[in-house]
Scaffold this motif. Structure first.
Motif, PDB file in Angstrom:
ATOM      1  N   ASP A  69       0.826  -1.204   0.000  1.00  0.00           N
ATOM      2  CA  ASP A  69       0.000   0.000   0.000  1.00  0.00           C
ATOM      3  C   ASP A  69       0.863   1.258   0.000  1.00  0.00           C
ATOM      4  O   ASP A  69       0.519   2.253  -0.636  1.00  0.00           O
ATOM      5  CB  ASP A  69      -1.008   0.001   1.153  1.00  0.00           C
ATOM      6  CG  ASP A  69      -0.381  -0.084   2.535  1.00  0.00           C
ATOM      7  OD1 ASP A  69       0.737  -0.648   2.664  1.00  0.00           O
ATOM      8  OD2 ASP A  69      -1.013   0.386   3.495  1.00  0.00           O
ATOM      9  N   HIS A  70       2.016   1.211   0.657  1.00  0.00           N
ATOM     10  CA  HIS A  70       2.914   2.365   0.653  1.00  0.00           C
ATOM     11  C   HIS A  70       3.534   2.567  -0.726  1.00  0.00           C
ATOM     12  O   HIS A  70       3.666   3.706  -1.193  1.00  0.00           O
ATOM     13  CB  HIS A  70       4.018   2.196   1.693  1.00  0.00           C
ATOM     14  CG  HIS A  70       3.515   2.272   3.094  1.00  0.00           C
ATOM     15  ND1 HIS A  70       4.298   2.000   4.187  1.00  0.00           N
ATOM     16  CD2 HIS A  70       2.297   2.589   3.603  1.00  0.00           C
ATOM     17  CE1 HIS A  70       3.593   2.148   5.299  1.00  0.00           C
ATOM     18  NE2 HIS A  70       2.368   2.503   4.960  1.00  0.00           N
ATOM     19  N   ALA A 107       0.870   4.017  -2.973  1.00  0.00           N
ATOM     20  CA  ALA A 107       0.645   5.431  -2.661  1.00  0.00           C
ATOM     21  C   ALA A 107       1.763   6.288  -3.255  1.00  0.00           C
ATOM     22  O   ALA A 107       1.507   7.333  -3.851  1.00  0.00           O
ATOM     23  CB  ALA A 107       0.552   5.641  -1.157  1.00  0.00           C
ATOM     24  N   PHE A 136      -2.804  -0.964  -5.054  1.00  0.00           N
ATOM     25  CA  PHE A 136      -1.788  -2.016  -4.964  1.00  0.00           C
ATOM     26  C   PHE A 136      -2.028  -3.119  -5.991  1.00  0.00           C
ATOM     27  O   PHE A 136      -1.092  -3.755  -6.478  1.00  0.00           O
ATOM     28  CB  PHE A 136      -1.752  -2.625  -3.560  1.00  0.00           C
ATOM     29  CG  PHE A 136      -2.969  -3.438  -3.250  1.00  0.00           C
ATOM     30  CD1 PHE A 136      -2.998  -4.786  -3.541  1.00  0.00           C
ATOM     31  CD2 PHE A 136      -4.103  -2.847  -2.714  1.00  0.00           C
ATOM     32  CE1 PHE A 136      -4.149  -5.544  -3.292  1.00  0.00           C
ATOM     33  CE2 PHE A 136      -5.240  -3.591  -2.464  1.00  0.00           C
ATOM     34  CZ  PHE A 136      -5.259  -4.944  -2.757  1.00  0.00           C
ATOM     35  N   PRO A 147      -3.086   4.331  -2.121  1.00  0.00           N
ATOM     36  CA  PRO A 147      -2.680   3.049  -1.546  1.00  0.00           C
ATOM     37  C   PRO A 147      -3.579   1.886  -1.941  1.00  0.00           C
ATOM     38  O   PRO A 147      -3.151   0.730  -1.924  1.00  0.00           O
ATOM     39  CB  PRO A 147      -2.736   3.288  -0.027  1.00  0.00           C
ATOM     40  CG  PRO A 147      -3.639   4.462   0.140  1.00  0.00           C
ATOM     41  CD  PRO A 147      -3.491   5.288  -1.106  1.00  0.00           C
ATOM     42  N   GLU A 148      -4.806   2.176  -2.339  1.00  0.00           N
ATOM     43  CA  GLU A 148      -5.724   1.103  -2.727  1.00  0.00           C
ATOM     44  C   GLU A 148      -5.469   0.579  -4.141  1.00  0.00           C
ATOM     45  O   GLU A 148      -6.110  -0.364  -4.581  1.00  0.00           O
ATOM     46  CB  GLU A 148      -7.171   1.559  -2.572  1.00  0.00           C
ATOM     47  CG  GLU A 148      -7.539   1.788  -1.113  1.00  0.00           C
ATOM     48  CD  GLU A 148      -8.992   2.157  -0.915  1.00  0.00           C
ATOM     49  OE1 GLU A 148      -9.762   2.169  -1.895  1.00  0.00           O
ATOM     50  OE2 GLU A 148      -9.356   2.442   0.232  1.00  0.00           O
TER      51      GLU A 148
END
Length: 124
Positions: free
Chosen positions: A75-76, A79, A88, A85-86
């Motif tokens: 997620d990082h 982002a 991924f 982050p969503e």
């Protein structure tokens, strides 16, 4: 919140979605996937999402690369690279990963950051 307020909120949740409503947000990997209804017993129809086919990574346009650092989370990375982050799942699609955590097991690995399927661009 009163009992009447709770009852009204519950009733609103039980109402069918308007035909213009979507079941998933536009950034979801399931955006654009159709829906179908199953009603095997004829008493209670169930709306469900149809199957999503994972695109071939070589059909996705490469936007850039990310070098994995120890301790990162998908997620990082999403982002930082994609602004959300969503997203991924786009890293997964672009790198043939079923499980997001598999992408980050090897520090130093180069991940393709790709556009979603159907976005014009030159796959590389």
């Amino acid at each position: 919140m009163t009992v009447d307020d709770q009852a009204q909120r519950l009733q609103a949740l039980l109402q069918p979605l308007p035909s213009s409503a979507t079941l998933v947000p536009p950034t979801s990997r399931y955006a654009g996937v159709g829906t179908a209804v199953s009603d095997p017993d004829g008493e209670r129809p169930v709306l469900y999402l149809q199957r999503r086919f994972v695109p071939q990574p070589d059909r996705l346009a490469t936007l850039g690369e990310h070098v994995v650092v120890a301790g990162e989370r998908t997620d990082h990375v999403a982002a930082a690279e994609l602004g959300d982050p969503e997203l991924f799942w786009r890293l997964c699609d672009g790198n043939r990963a079923v499980f997001p955590e598999d992408l980050l097991r090897e520090p130093g690995r180069r991940l393709r950051v790709t556009s979603p399927e159907g976005i014009p661009g030159s796959p590389s």
